[in-house]
Write a protein that holds these residues in place. Structure first.
Motif: not given
Length: 146
Positions: A47-55
């Motif tokens: 759904d486009g939800n960040d679980i972990v923002k990363g590169g």
């Protein structure tokens, strides 16, 4: 060819096996260890939800468990990684832990090609960390969200 039969069997068994593949790893430790992965990889759900923002240098690792190698749509893989996927490589705990410790050596062995190489240059030094990261990826993947 040496991995073709194992790869085909893995495709057939991926769903039920994938959820059990975190047995040897510690997801909590893996969450901490994943900090070194997020330089290149994010974990973003469907759904486009960040679980972990990363590169964005590496592919999104959400749903990597059981995924055919080289197939995440929004990433441009090396020809060798695509070939490994086409030869039957679907990510499981055994292949993942070997791969993240030496990606180039893994691809060369898997494809039986001394020139094979992927895009991942990072090498995880400890097998235990690889198992923990795998357990974490299982826990935050589809059907395993904590």
């Amino acid at each position: 060819m040496k991995h073709l039969m194992a790869g085909l069997a893995g495709l057939l068994l991926a769903a039920p096996v994938a959820m059990a593949q975190d047995a040897d790893g510690d997801p909590a430790a893996g969450e901490n260890d994943f900090k070194q992965c997020r330089t290149c990889h994010a974990i973003t759900d469907a759904d486009g939800n960040d679980i972990v923002k990363g590169g964005k240098v590496g592919p999104n690792l959400y749903g990597v468990v059981g995924r055919q190698a080289g197939t995440y749509e929004d990433f441009r893989y090396s020809d060798f990684m695509i070939a490994a996927g086409e030869a039957g490589l679907s990510w499981n705990v055994e292949d993942f832990t070997v791969y993240v410790q030496d990606p180039t050596a893994f691809l060369r062995d898997y494809l039986d090609d001394p020139k094979a190489r992927g895009k991942m240059a990072f090498k995880l030094m400890k097998e235990e960390q690889a198992a923990d990261i795998w357990a974490y990826l299982v826990s935050v993947g589809p059907g395993g969200e904590s």
